[in-house]
Design an enzyme around this catalytic site. Structure first.
Site, PDB file in Angstrom:
ATOM      1  N   ASP A 121      -1.532   3.484   6.478  1.00 12.47           N
ATOM      2  CA  ASP A 121      -0.331   3.144   5.377  1.00 12.47           C
ATOM      3  C   ASP A 121      -0.088   4.554   4.818  1.00 12.47           C
ATOM      4  O   ASP A 121       0.919   5.116   4.341  1.00 12.47           O
ATOM      5  CB  ASP A 121      -0.675   1.762   4.533  1.00 12.47           C
TER       6      ASP A 121
ATOM      7  N   ASP B 213      -8.890   0.565   0.471  1.00 11.54           N
ATOM      8  CA  ASP B 213      -7.567   0.841   1.125  1.00 11.54           C
ATOM      9  C   ASP B 213      -6.826   2.075   0.420  1.00 11.54           C
ATOM     10  O   ASP B 213      -6.202   2.632   1.120  1.00 11.54           O
ATOM     11  CB  ASP B 213      -6.715  -0.527   1.194  1.00 11.54           C
TER      12      ASP B 213
ATOM     13  N   TYR C 175      -8.759 -14.739   7.382  1.00 14.26           N
ATOM     14  CA  TYR C 175      -7.617 -14.732   6.707  1.00 14.26           C
ATOM     15  C   TYR C 175      -7.107 -16.291   6.227  1.00 14.26           C
ATOM     16  O   TYR C 175      -7.375 -17.212   7.009  1.00 14.26           O
ATOM     17  CB  TYR C 175      -6.291 -14.352   7.666  1.00 14.26           C
ATOM     18  N   TYR C 176      -6.796 -16.309   5.016  1.00 15.09           N
ATOM     19  CA  TYR C 176      -6.284 -17.556   4.653  1.00 15.09           C
ATOM     20  C   TYR C 176      -4.944 -17.376   4.087  1.00 15.09           C
ATOM     21  O   TYR C 176      -4.382 -17.154   3.143  1.00 15.09           O
ATOM     22  CB  TYR C 176      -7.186 -18.130   3.580  1.00 15.09           C
TER      23      TYR C 176
ATOM     24  N   ASN D 150       0.852  -1.291   0.042  1.00 18.25           N
ATOM     25  CA  ASN D 150      -0.066   0.194  -0.035  1.00 18.25           C
ATOM     26  C   ASN D 150       0.845   1.313   0.046  1.00 18.25           C
ATOM     27  O   ASN D 150       0.644   2.250  -0.704  1.00 18.25           O
ATOM     28  CB  ASN D 150      -1.023   0.078   1.304  1.00 18.25           C
TER      29      ASN D 150
ATOM     30  N   ARG E 231       0.119  -6.513  15.088  1.00 26.45           N
ATOM     31  CA  ARG E 231      -1.299  -7.349  14.894  1.00 26.45           C
ATOM     32  C   ARG E 231      -1.462  -8.493  15.909  1.00 26.45           C
ATOM     33  O   ARG E 231      -0.747  -9.624  15.517  1.00 26.45           O
ATOM     34  CB  ARG E 231      -1.398  -7.764  13.461  1.00 26.45           C
TER      35      ARG E 231
END
Length: 358
Positions: A278, A314, A118-119, A50, A181
């Site tokens: 970001d 985003d 999430y994967y 980003n 995180r």
């Protein structure tokens, strides 16, 4: 501090290299639980990429270095990030591991209703290491931008980040966004997140950290006391603004005198509270590359964040450089009167709508 850069005159030297995982993001077609959303739109997401995309859109030369699967999602990431003008030639493809993906709900991330699935376990990015990545390409910028997401992905990613934040002669200016995180570190098994991130941040030249993720410390001054080593520390304080500590004398050991600059955040008509952190880092780095004073760097960070907050996704089109430069030097009263909403980056020079009372 300015980004004085590498001594190399190699043609592949760019303004900023950003290293990290980027994933394919699936955005919901309507609000509601993930279980109830019937369709999703594909996009891209990744803190470091980003930053590279925003800086490229703002006219800087950037390179994103990452690792993606040899699959269709990897193709999409490389093509989409490259379409922003980012150099993706150093991205590695992994034939054995997939590209990470995630799904999220449309709601604000700050609410309990927000869901993210999430994967990314075992993704190609988790295999980034000192041995699998091109260190010369990673160090080929005036600035190397990293984040605390990468070392959470695997022990090998942590070793790579430690290598890149080690203080040694000739390295680029190292920018580090803490980006703690907790969910990533909960099952990491290779370190306690807050302690690891603090240690990594001590090796950087420029550190961005949110007050809400700063190791449970109370206020910017306490964060600086715990993290004296970086020449420049930026503590983001949400809607209150941001405070920068710029060491004006002394060496990289953390000794010296700080110049302390605080800049209030702008009043923004928020469309979606995603991507602002970001974008703030990108705005600050853009002004750093151009040798702007620290106060203006903070303002450029706020302006880029406002661009991200006033669009649904985003990534947002940043304000034109001339527009941002003009707003960044307003007096404090005029800065405090700014209220920015959707479409503000397309406002004409001198337009009354750019500066108005809330």
């Amino acid at each position: 501090m300015t980004a004085t850069g590498r001594t190399s005159t190699a043609p592949d030297v760019v303004d900023v290299v950003a290293l990290g995982e980027s994933m394919v993001t699936f955005l919901p077609s309507r609000p509601g639980r993930l279980a109830d959303v019937p369709a999703f739109e594909r996009a891209i997401g990744g803190a470091e990429s980003n930053v590279a995309c925003v800086l490229a859109a703002a006219g800087h030369s950037t390179r994103w270095v990452g690792r993606v699967g040899a699959d269709g999602f990897g193709d999409h990431l490389v093509e989409a990030i490259g379409a922003y003008g980012v150099d993706v030639s150093a991205v590695r493809r992994d034939p054995a591991r997939p590209t990470g993906i995630y799904f999220r709900t449309a709601g604000d991330r700050a609410t309990d209703a927000h869901e993210v699935a999430y994967y990314r376990a075992g993704s190609a990015a988790s295999a980034m290491s000192v041995d699998t990545m091109d260190l010369a390409a990673i160090r080929s910028g005036r600035v190397l931008h990293l984040s605390g997401i990468t070392p959470a992905l695997s022990a090998e990613c942590l070793d790579l980040t430690r290598e890149l934040t080690a203080r040694r002669p000739g390295r680029p200016l190292v920018s580090f966004d803490v980006n703690h995180r907790p969910g990533l570190w909960r099952d990491a098994g290779h370190g306690h997140g807050p302690e690891v991130l603090l240690d990594l941040a001590r090796g950087a030249d420029l550190v961005f950290v949110g007050e809400d993720e700063a190791w449970g410390l109370g206020g910017p001054e306490a964060v600086r006391a715990a993290l004296p080593e970086p020449e420049l520390l930026v503590v983001k304080q949400g809607a209150s603004g941001a405070t920068a500590f710029h060491r004006t004398t002394g060496s990289g050991s953390g000794s010296g005198t700080d110049e302390v600059i605080s800049v209030p955040a702008l009043t923004v008509d928020v469309v979606a509270a995603v991507g602002a952190g970001d974008a703030f880092a990108a705005g600050f780095l853009s002004a750093t590359l151009r040798g702007k004073p620290v106060r203006e760097r903070l303002r450029h960070g706020h302006l880029m964040a406002a661009a991200a907050l006033t669009v649904p996704g985003d990534l947002a089109t940043p304000p034109a450089r001339e527009q941002a430069d003009r707003l960044a030097v307003l007096d404090d009263t005029a800065w405090g009167r700014l209220r920015l909403g959707p479409g503000w980056t397309h406002a004409e020079e001198g337009a009354d709508e750019e500066v108005r009372k809330p």
